[in-house]
Design a protein around this motif. Structure first.
Motif, PDB file in Angstrom:
ATOM      1  N   VAL A 280      -6.796  -2.960  -3.318  1.00 26.06           N
ATOM      2  CA  VAL A 280      -5.493  -2.539  -3.290  1.00 26.06           C
ATOM      3  C   VAL A 280      -4.895  -4.086  -3.356  1.00 26.06           C
ATOM      4  O   VAL A 280      -4.033  -4.848  -3.864  1.00 26.06           O
ATOM      5  CB  VAL A 280      -4.712  -2.580  -1.600  1.00 26.06           C
ATOM      6  CG1 VAL A 280      -3.022  -2.355  -1.948  1.00 26.06           C
ATOM      7  CG2 VAL A 280      -4.358  -0.723  -1.804  1.00 26.06           C
ATOM      8  N   ARG A 281      -6.106  -5.033  -3.023  1.00 24.41           N
ATOM      9  CA  ARG A 281      -5.675  -6.518  -2.905  1.00 24.41           C
ATOM     10  C   ARG A 281      -7.069  -7.186  -2.254  1.00 24.41           C
ATOM     11  O   ARG A 281      -7.574  -6.958  -1.656  1.00 24.41           O
ATOM     12  CB  ARG A 281      -4.370  -7.175  -2.432  1.00 24.41           C
ATOM     13  CG  ARG A 281      -3.882  -6.844  -0.592  1.00 24.41           C
ATOM     14  CD  ARG A 281      -2.554  -6.715  -0.535  1.00 24.41           C
ATOM     15  NE  ARG A 281      -2.033  -6.349   0.975  1.00 24.41           N
ATOM     16  CZ  ARG A 281      -1.251  -6.766   1.627  1.00 24.41           C
ATOM     17  NH1 ARG A 281       0.014  -7.835   1.202  1.00 24.41           N
ATOM     18  NH2 ARG A 281      -0.667  -6.081   2.464  1.00 24.41           N
TER      19      ARG A 281
ATOM     20  N   VAL B  66       0.821  -0.861   0.097  1.00 27.57           N
ATOM     21  CA  VAL B  66       0.000   0.009  -0.403  1.00 27.57           C
ATOM     22  C   VAL B  66       0.549   0.726  -0.038  1.00 27.57           C
ATOM     23  O   VAL B  66       2.330   1.192   0.705  1.00 27.57           O
ATOM     24  CB  VAL B  66      -1.050   0.369   1.532  1.00 27.57           C
ATOM     25  CG1 VAL B  66      -1.933   1.240   1.082  1.00 27.57           C
ATOM     26  CG2 VAL B  66      -1.671  -1.459   1.254  1.00 27.57           C
TER      27      VAL B  66
ATOM     28  N   ALA C 173      -8.111   1.343  -0.310  1.00 30.35           N
ATOM     29  CA  ALA C 173      -7.012   2.908   0.576  1.00 30.35           C
ATOM     30  C   ALA C 173      -8.488   3.134   0.161  1.00 30.35           C
ATOM     31  O   ALA C 173      -8.740   3.483  -1.500  1.00 30.35           O
ATOM     32  CB  ALA C 173      -6.055   2.427  -0.115  1.00 30.35           C
TER      33      ALA C 173
ATOM     34  N   ARG D 201      -9.821   2.186  -4.025  1.00 29.73           N
ATOM     35  CA  ARG D 201      -9.059   1.950  -4.931  1.00 29.73           C
ATOM     36  C   ARG D 201      -8.736   0.611  -4.129  1.00 29.73           C
ATOM     37  O   ARG D 201      -8.365   0.734  -3.054  1.00 29.73           O
ATOM     38  CB  ARG D 201      -8.478   2.591  -5.223  1.00 29.73           C
ATOM     39  CG  ARG D 201      -7.148   2.771  -5.186  1.00 29.73           C
ATOM     40  CD  ARG D 201      -6.250   3.277  -5.492  1.00 29.73           C
ATOM     41  NE  ARG D 201      -4.990   3.928  -5.057  1.00 29.73           N
ATOM     42  CZ  ARG D 201      -4.981   3.603  -3.692  1.00 29.73           C
ATOM     43  NH1 ARG D 201      -5.082   3.310  -2.617  1.00 29.73           N
ATOM     44  NH2 ARG D 201      -2.756   4.259  -3.933  1.00 29.73           N
TER      45      ARG D 201
ATOM     46  N   TYR E  60      -6.988   2.901   5.279  1.00 27.88           N
ATOM     47  CA  TYR E  60      -6.549   1.702   4.583  1.00 27.88           C
ATOM     48  C   TYR E  60      -7.857   0.492   5.356  1.00 27.88           C
ATOM     49  O   TYR E  60      -8.156   0.659   6.557  1.00 27.88           O
ATOM     50  CB  TYR E  60      -5.263   1.274   4.714  1.00 27.88           C
ATOM     51  CG  TYR E  60      -4.469   2.651   4.705  1.00 27.88           C
ATOM     52  CD1 TYR E  60      -4.367   2.135   3.319  1.00 27.88           C
ATOM     53  CD2 TYR E  60      -4.006   3.584   5.663  1.00 27.88           C
ATOM     54  CE1 TYR E  60      -3.370   2.760   2.488  1.00 27.88           C
ATOM     55  CE2 TYR E  60      -2.915   3.978   4.143  1.00 27.88           C
ATOM     56  CZ  TYR E  60      -2.618   4.120   3.087  1.00 27.88           C
ATOM     57  OH  TYR E  60      -1.754   4.820   3.079  1.00 27.88           O
TER      58      TYR E  60
ATOM     59  N   ALA F 208      -0.919   1.832   6.657  1.00 29.05           N
ATOM     60  CA  ALA F 208      -0.960   1.145   5.684  1.00 29.05           C
ATOM     61  C   ALA F 208      -0.356  -0.202   6.836  1.00 29.05           C
ATOM     62  O   ALA F 208      -0.780  -1.219   6.639  1.00 29.05           O
ATOM     63  CB  ALA F 208       0.369   1.728   4.993  1.00 29.05           C
TER      64      ALA F 208
END
Length: 82
Positions: A67-68, A5, A58, A65, A13, A33
């Motif tokens: 991130v994973r 991140v 995030a 958006r 987050y 993060a």
């Protein structure tokens, strides 16, 4: 896993762990993060089930958006590789 991140000013987050698609969830939101990464790597081992879904997003300037994402079936997927 290490931090994937990017630190952003005024970013939040969020980690969401669902026990199954559309099912009950554990949700956490942090400003750092590093804390989010720690929870992201800890929760699958603590709460993991075959149908579990874990996402990390995030949010900055009101825009979230991904991130994973992690699932027991597909493993870890990083945004952009989804």
């Amino acid at each position: 896993m290490g931090s994937m991140v990017l630190e952003e000013q005024d970013a939040a987050y969020e980690v969401e762990f669902r026990f199954g698609p559309g099912g009950p969830a554990i949700l956490g939101v942090w400003a750092k993060a590093e804390t989010t990464d720690a929870k992201f790597t800890e929760w699958p081992g603590s709460y993991g089930r075959d149908e579990a879904v874990l996402t990390l997003a995030a949010t900055s300037n009101g825009v979230a958006r991904p991130v994973r994402n992690w699932t027991a079936k597909d493993g870890l997927r990083v945004a952009g590789a989804l």
